[in-house]
Motif scaffolding. Structure first.
Motif, mmCIF file in Angstrom:
data_model
loop_
_atom_site.group_PDB
_atom_site.id
_atom_site.type_symbol
_atom_site.label_atom_id
_atom_site.label_comp_id
_atom_site.label_asym_id
_atom_site.label_seq_id
_atom_site.Cartn_x
_atom_site.Cartn_y
_atom_site.Cartn_z
ATOM 1 N N ALA A 108 0.834 -1.201 0.000
ATOM 2 C CA ALA A 108 0.000 0.000 0.000
ATOM 3 C C ALA A 108 0.871 1.255 0.000
ATOM 4 C CB ALA A 108 -0.952 -0.034 1.195
ATOM 5 N N THR A 109 1.129 1.855 1.148
ATOM 6 C CA THR A 109 1.944 3.059 1.251
ATOM 7 C C THR A 109 3.139 2.760 2.144
ATOM 8 O OG1 THR A 109 0.751 3.863 3.208
ATOM 9 C CG2 THR A 109 -0.131 4.484 1.040
ATOM 10 N N ASP A 110 3.902 3.788 2.495
ATOM 11 C CA ASP A 110 5.038 3.604 3.397
ATOM 12 C C ASP A 110 4.594 3.671 4.863
ATOM 13 O OD1 ASP A 110 7.105 3.067 1.662
ATOM 14 O OD2 ASP A 110 7.526 5.178 1.285
ATOM 15 N N PHE A 111 3.595 2.886 5.196
ATOM 16 C CA PHE A 111 3.142 2.832 6.592
ATOM 17 C C PHE A 111 4.251 2.229 7.455
ATOM 18 C CE2 PHE A 111 1.825 -1.050 4.462
ATOM 19 C CZ PHE A 111 2.188 -2.047 5.349
ATOM 20 N N SER A 112 4.257 2.600 8.728
ATOM 21 C CA SER A 112 5.276 2.086 9.642
ATOM 22 C C SER A 112 4.680 1.315 10.810
ATOM 23 C CB SER A 112 6.127 3.243 10.188
ATOM 24 O OG SER A 112 5.307 4.194 10.852
ATOM 25 N N SER A 113 3.359 1.284 10.878
ATOM 26 C CA SER A 113 2.684 0.513 11.918
ATOM 27 C C SER A 113 1.282 0.178 11.428
ATOM 28 C CB SER A 113 2.612 1.302 13.233
ATOM 29 O OG SER A 113 1.873 2.497 13.055
ATOM 30 N N ILE A 114 0.625 -0.722 12.147
ATOM 31 C CA ILE A 114 -0.714 -1.174 11.780
ATOM 32 C C ILE A 114 -1.731 -0.441 12.661
ATOM 33 C CG2 ILE A 114 -2.233 -3.167 11.490
ATOM 34 C CD1 ILE A 114 0.340 -3.205 9.771
ATOM 35 N N PRO A 115 -2.722 0.250 12.063
ATOM 36 C CA PRO A 115 -3.689 0.991 12.881
ATOM 37 C C PRO A 115 -4.643 0.075 13.636
ATOM 38 C CG PRO A 115 -4.330 1.053 10.568
ATOM 39 C CD PRO A 115 -2.977 0.403 10.616
ATOM 40 N N LEU A 116 -5.163 0.592 14.741
ATOM 41 C CA LEU A 116 -6.147 -0.121 15.558
ATOM 42 C C LEU A 116 -7.488 0.598 15.453
ATOM 43 C CD1 LEU A 116 -5.643 -1.701 19.028
ATOM 44 C CD2 LEU A 116 -7.619 -0.222 18.643
ATOM 45 N N ILE A 117 -8.562 -0.138 15.186
ATOM 46 C CA ILE A 117 -9.885 0.455 14.998
ATOM 47 C C ILE A 117 -10.880 -0.204 15.951
ATOM 48 C CG2 ILE A 117 -11.749 0.920 13.360
ATOM 49 C CD1 ILE A 117 -9.724 0.640 11.101
ATOM 50 N N ASP A 118 -11.573 0.612 16.716
ATOM 51 C CA ASP A 118 -12.666 0.145 17.566
ATOM 52 C C ASP A 118 -13.949 0.223 16.749
ATOM 53 O OD1 ASP A 118 -14.748 -0.214 19.404
ATOM 54 O OD2 ASP A 118 -13.721 0.875 20.998
ATOM 55 N N GLU B 233 -4.169 2.898 3.185
ATOM 56 C CA GLU B 233 -2.757 3.106 3.506
ATOM 57 C C GLU B 233 -1.990 1.824 3.793
ATOM 58 O OE1 GLU B 233 -2.555 5.983 6.628
ATOM 59 O OE2 GLU B 233 -3.321 7.612 5.360
ATOM 60 N N ALA B 234 -2.644 0.842 4.433
ATOM 61 C CA ALA B 234 -1.916 -0.363 4.841
ATOM 62 C C ALA B 234 -2.546 -1.659 4.343
ATOM 63 C CB ALA B 234 -1.793 -0.406 6.362
ATOM 64 N N GLY B 235 -3.873 -1.666 4.185
ATOM 65 C CA GLY B 235 -4.549 -2.919 3.857
ATOM 66 C C GLY B 235 -4.668 -3.843 5.042
ATOM 67 N N PHE B 236 -4.207 -3.399 6.213
ATOM 68 C CA PHE B 236 -4.234 -4.158 7.472
ATOM 69 C C PHE B 236 -4.732 -3.253 8.582
ATOM 70 C CE2 PHE B 236 -1.822 -7.412 5.472
ATOM 71 C CZ PHE B 236 -1.804 -8.520 6.311
ATOM 72 N N PHE B 237 -5.395 -3.840 9.569
ATOM 73 C CA PHE B 237 -5.761 -3.105 10.777
ATOM 74 C C PHE B 237 -6.095 -4.090 11.885
ATOM 75 C CE2 PHE B 237 -9.440 -3.494 7.975
ATOM 76 C CZ PHE B 237 -10.454 -3.974 8.791
ATOM 77 N N TYR B 238 -5.899 -3.630 13.123
ATOM 78 C CA TYR B 238 -6.358 -4.385 14.288
ATOM 79 C C TYR B 238 -7.825 -4.044 14.536
ATOM 80 C CZ TYR B 238 -1.397 -5.102 15.480
ATOM 81 O OH TYR B 238 -0.076 -5.443 15.469
ATOM 82 N N LEU B 239 -8.579 -5.043 14.968
ATOM 83 C CA LEU B 239 -10.011 -4.883 15.191
ATOM 84 C C LEU B 239 -10.327 -5.095 16.667
ATOM 85 C CD1 LEU B 239 -12.631 -4.578 13.342
ATOM 86 C CD2 LEU B 239 -12.874 -7.036 13.645
ATOM 87 N N LYS B 240 -10.798 -4.038 17.347
ATOM 88 C CA LYS B 240 -11.259 -4.181 18.726
ATOM 89 C C LYS B 240 -12.721 -3.763 18.790
ATOM 90 C CE LYS B 240 -10.387 -1.138 21.894
ATOM 91 N NZ LYS B 240 -9.731 -0.226 22.870
#
Length: 399
Positions: free
Chosen positions: A38-48, A80-87
């Protein structure tokens, strides 16, 4: 005890019962293809996502401020990442742990017990694979697994589905394995694997009965609800992924065990190419990963080619989008390349659920204001079932 040359070379430590389950393979070499990122992300976002789940079946969900904030975060993560944490997903920590624990107990069994459900083409490629039998781009992966799919009866999808016809092979040991896994699947998918039948408490005493009843009652429809939020993020209606697209979703589940490193003279050893699962993208719409909470092994590749760690976050799923959602989004969202390297001395378990389109869906970019702004259609139609079968037929050796 016989350790094959394959194991000796790659320095992995298996549970003693698993040493006989390793295939004697020669690791092939292959140049890594330039792949999706995706982009030059440096971490995986967390989404509630709790606000989205609470309003997900409300006809006016797209007007709710809480839902719109979740939709904004989903769009940003998928872009941006195509990945995320799901809470905030509503699935209890006890259930997430129970599913991993019973999977671990299976992998601790002797080889002769595990191979009672050996994967075969006759079973529609369902069942158990020994370490090294799964391959990625021609290279054996250092994991063992059970593969499960939505069951396909004869003629259900005509010639398209012939390869996948079959029923899941569930082990008799550990007890209750099938019941727990089928109901976990129903929570993720939103569809019951079989009609609800009350189960006498005497059969499932104590805490295991409590967990089982919790599974039967939750009915979270988790993946479907997340996809309703993603539909809004793409500028469509919440129902974009219902009906002929994913109203009767296919699903895949992989129960995976990754051996830990050996120890020599107090230090852990691994070869450069000793990878638990090689770099790949997922095939369908949305992946829900339930991973061990004390081992950091998942890596995601960014635009610069850096491998970004996705360490466990207790109580969350790791989510990522697949190839079919990339097409639906007309390339706005990327099915990002990822891999698994277990550099821990501990054996790692992950339970991976893949939410897909209808098996026979003809997938092409959605016609929404967002996808149109990304230019003309960047993809031709793709039939999900054809895509899946092409992968399955090249993913394994000696089956």
């Amino acid at each position: 005890m016989c350790i094959t040359p394959f194991v000796s070379l790659y320095k992995r430590q298996l549970p003693p019962q698993s040493l006989h389950c390793i295939t004697d393979l020669t690791r092939n070499t292959q140049n890594t293809q330039k792949s999706a990122m995706a982009t030059d992300f440096s971490s995986i976002p967390l989404i509630d996502v709790s606000a989205l789940l609470a309003k997900c079946d409300d006809p006016k969900m797209g007007e709710d401020p809480g839902v719109l904030e979740v939709v904004r975060q989903l769009d940003k993560a998928c872009t941006e990442a195509g990945f995320f944490y799901l809470k905030g997903h509503g699935v209890s920590d006890a259930l997430l742990k129970e599913v991993k624990d019973i999977t671990r107990r299976f992998f601790e069994l002797p080889c002769e017990e595990k191979t009672k459900i050996k994967m075969t083409p006759a079973a529609g490629f369902r069942g158990y694979q020994r370490v090294g039998e799964n391959i990625t781009k021609g290279t054996p992966d250092m994991h063992e697994a059970i593969d499960c799919y939505k069951e396909v009866t004869r003629g259900m999808y005509g010639d398209l589905g012939k390869t996948m016809e079959g029923y899941n092979q569930w082990p008799q040991n550990p007890p209750k394995f099938k019941v727990i896994m089928e109901e976990y699947i129903s929570i993720c998918t939103g569809m019951l694997s079989h009609p609800f039948i009350p189960i006498p408490m005497i059969l499932f005493p104590g805490v295991e009965f409590f967990i089982l009843m919790m599974i039967l009652l939750v009915r979270a429809e988790l993946a479907r609800k997340i996809m309703r939020g993603i539909a809004l993020a793409l500028g469509g209606s919440p129902d974009e992924f219902e009906g002929q697209r994913a109203g009767d979703p296919f699903w895949v589940m992989r129960l995976i065990g990754y051996p830990g490193l050996t120890t020599t003279n107090g230090t852990h050893e691994a070869m450069k190419n000793d990878i638990g699962c090689g770099a790949h993208t997922d095939y369908g719409l949305l992946t829900l990963l339930n991973q061990d909470e004390d081992i950091n092994a998942l890596q995601v590749r960014n635009l610069s080619g850096e491998w970004i760690s996705a360490p466990p976050v207790p109580g969350t799923f790791v989510c990522n989008i697949g190839d079919m959602l990339k097409i639906y989004s007309n390339g706005l969202y990327e099915s990002t390349l990822h891999r698994v390297i277990n550099n821990s001395p501990k054996y790692r378990v992950s339970v991976v659920y893949f939410y897909e389109t209808n098996f026979d869906s003809a997938v092409e970019p959605l016609d929404t204001i967002r996808t149109r702004k990304n230019g003309t259609k960047k993809f031709e139609k793709a039939i999900y079932g054809e895509h899946l079968v092409s992968k399955v037929l090249t993913n394994f050796v000696d089956v």
